[in-house]
Design an enzyme around this catalytic site. Sequence first.
Site, PDB file in Angstrom:
ATOM      1  N   HIS A 103       0.816  -1.210   0.000  1.00  0.00           N
ATOM      2  CA  HIS A 103       0.000   0.000   0.000  1.00  0.00           C
ATOM      3  C   HIS A 103       0.852   1.264   0.000  1.00  0.00           C
ATOM      4  O   HIS A 103       0.366   2.330  -0.399  1.00  0.00           O
ATOM      5  CB  HIS A 103      -0.949  -0.006   1.193  1.00  0.00           C
ATOM      6  CG  HIS A 103      -2.134  -0.888   0.993  1.00  0.00           C
ATOM      7  ND1 HIS A 103      -3.394  -0.571   1.452  1.00  0.00           N
ATOM      8  CD2 HIS A 103      -2.263  -2.088   0.358  1.00  0.00           C
ATOM      9  CE1 HIS A 103      -4.239  -1.537   1.115  1.00  0.00           C
ATOM     10  NE2 HIS A 103      -3.571  -2.475   0.462  1.00  0.00           N
ATOM     11  N   HIS A 123      -1.844 -12.168  -2.672  1.00  0.00           N
ATOM     12  CA  HIS A 123      -2.965 -12.847  -2.024  1.00  0.00           C
ATOM     13  C   HIS A 123      -2.654 -14.296  -1.664  1.00  0.00           C
ATOM     14  O   HIS A 123      -3.525 -15.000  -1.143  1.00  0.00           O
ATOM     15  CB  HIS A 123      -4.203 -12.774  -2.913  1.00  0.00           C
ATOM     16  CG  HIS A 123      -4.764 -11.388  -3.012  1.00  0.00           C
ATOM     17  ND1 HIS A 123      -5.876 -11.073  -3.762  1.00  0.00           N
ATOM     18  CD2 HIS A 123      -4.353 -10.214  -2.444  1.00  0.00           C
ATOM     19  CE1 HIS A 123      -6.126  -9.778  -3.653  1.00  0.00           C
ATOM     20  NE2 HIS A 123      -5.215  -9.233  -2.865  1.00  0.00           N
TER      21      HIS A 123
END
Length: 719
Positions: A78, A245
């Site tokens: 992020h 993920h």
Amino acid sequence: MTWSNEDWWPNLLRLDVLDDNAHDVSPYDEDFDYAEEFQQLDFEAVKEDIEEVMTTSKEWWPADYGHYGPLFIRMAWHSAGTYRTLDGRAGAAGGLQRLPPESSWPDNINLDKARRLLQPVKQKYGRKLSWGDLIVLAGNVALESMGFETYGFAGGRADEFKSNEAVEWGPETEWETTSPERYEDGEVGNLKDPLANTVMGLIYVNPEGPDGEPDVEGSAKNIREEFERMAMNDEETVALIAGGHTFGKVHGADDPEKHQGPEPEAAPIEEQGLGWKHDFEDIGGMITSGIEGPWTDAPTRWDMGYIDNLLEHEWTSVKGPGGAWQWHPVEADEIEHAPGAQDPSKTEQPMMLTTDVALKHDPDYRAVLERFQEHPDEFQQAFAKAWYKLIHRDMGPPERFLGPEVPDETMLWQDPLPDADYDLIGDAEAAELKEEILETDLTVSQLAKTAWASASTYRDSDKRGGANGARIRLEPQRSWEVNEPAELETVLETLEDVQSAFNESRSDDVRVSLADLIVLGGNAAVEQAAAEAGYDVTVPFEPGRTDATQEQTDVESFEVLEPKVDAVRNYLGTGDYDDLYDSPEERMVDKAELLNLSVPELTALVGGMRALGATYEDTDRGVLTDRPGALTNDFFVNLLDMRYEWEPVDEDGYVFEIRDRKTGDVEWEATRLDLIFGSNSRLRAVADVYGAEDGEEELVQDFVDAWSKVMRLDRFDLE
């Protein structure tokens, strides 16, 4: 609430974004050199300290599966993932995630805890390790701790101590919303420049799907647009999503609004910068997105679990316990469950996001997934390189990369340059070349515009562009409208003749690159123009630029550097664009910020180039002087002279005539990019200084200083 000038006058041109270019807000003294400090680190010891934090659960914050690795990967992702190619802003450089607005973005919920967990490491190494580097390095260490082999790591991200207010995040006034103004013509899927994220306050796209609906086709469209604006192709996009993920889980055991306290910037003072306070006992861990569950049965191990689960099971959309859309396997008993994140005696069923299922349904993304499933080594290598690109994309050329883990390979996205295999010219050769350039048929205007066009592609946001490489002679730059391709070809051919004659005449190994010669020609033009005005100046010059090849130049990647407006050359563009900037003068300020210019530097450059007659297509617009080619202060004198009045000559109010108030005669023509220096209070205050009877010498010196600064912005080898 105390109102600011911008509150009272919303249309006021924002110039304060340039003030940071004039003043250093860092607490370190001016002699502080982060690169020198970083290279004193015991790098392996730093990594060991990070891993110790990562695998030692703290009582004050729950570690999923007893390992902070997935949390640190999300933090690094992020931080770096805000980067966008269109203006090169955001990204991991500067450690901006610890400052607003990123520190309090809805998509960054609980990343304040990840950074606070690393506080002991930062405290131990102090100025030798920036937050920008530490945040990203923690992501790398996390991957390695869970069995993944990373491609490398480079330090060198010096911290910022003030938010970058030049970054436009979108027109919305509420978090997690999307307005029609975010898209060209209000059409979803066509983001306005320079945006990349599709929702205010999210790093990428809505994980539930467009507008919070489980629309896999729309989600795939959003993903492709978003990741392309991060300079990622389809393979890199799939690798990043699938690789990221593979680890961790999302948290939505209940509705976030029931348990979620205010974000850090709104939290009470006793929270000391922590936000989103939760009652862990009630919700069994934490809440972030409102989506609940892991992707695989082994959330802290690198494996093929994500791709296998996604491709080998059918998925159906459901509302999860947090009230958000997510996807569950149709045959729940056929999928391996993960241990509970906080209680390993319990199990959790893997889930998928709408953005995950979108990869499976998009034919191009699915083809990549299937290839990765068949060839796990390709998946590992693709994720390693894509992750390396993600966390380093905003750092610029490889000579800025520091540390023992910097790869030997230079990638195309790093805008490679060849090494000089010859001796550089000295002062005597530079003086000789300037004389030869001025003896050609090239004008002061042509030389100045070409040097400016070459050097001003630089942007300090991601350290791309600039004169080094002489890419102005290559595609796409040589075909840009603003560069006047036909005239540019004439200038380049003449300079190449000078270069060839000089290099062929040497009996030693001294050679001059075209990149150096373009800058040298611009310097010669400035010196001659100053002499015409009665000033003897020498523009500093440092040789060492080399000439890139077309093969070393990613045409598509460089297209985003094309100016839509160039105030210095009085280029208004085609007007055929739809972005977040409402006027040419706003684009002027935006470019000045990317060039690291202050308000006086911008003013001096515009006024000086008008005096040189260095305008787009050599028009008289803004050349408010009867002595073009001489570096005078006539632009400011005549701009501020109340004998004249201004009248628009087009409906857009872009072009104006300057008339004598008494006779009505038209004296000059100018644009908004000229008038703004008389209409804006701050710009006029500077113009007053340069336009005074004793202001010309100040202008000449300030112009030379600002010109020299732009010519060497990309010379990282001199730092």
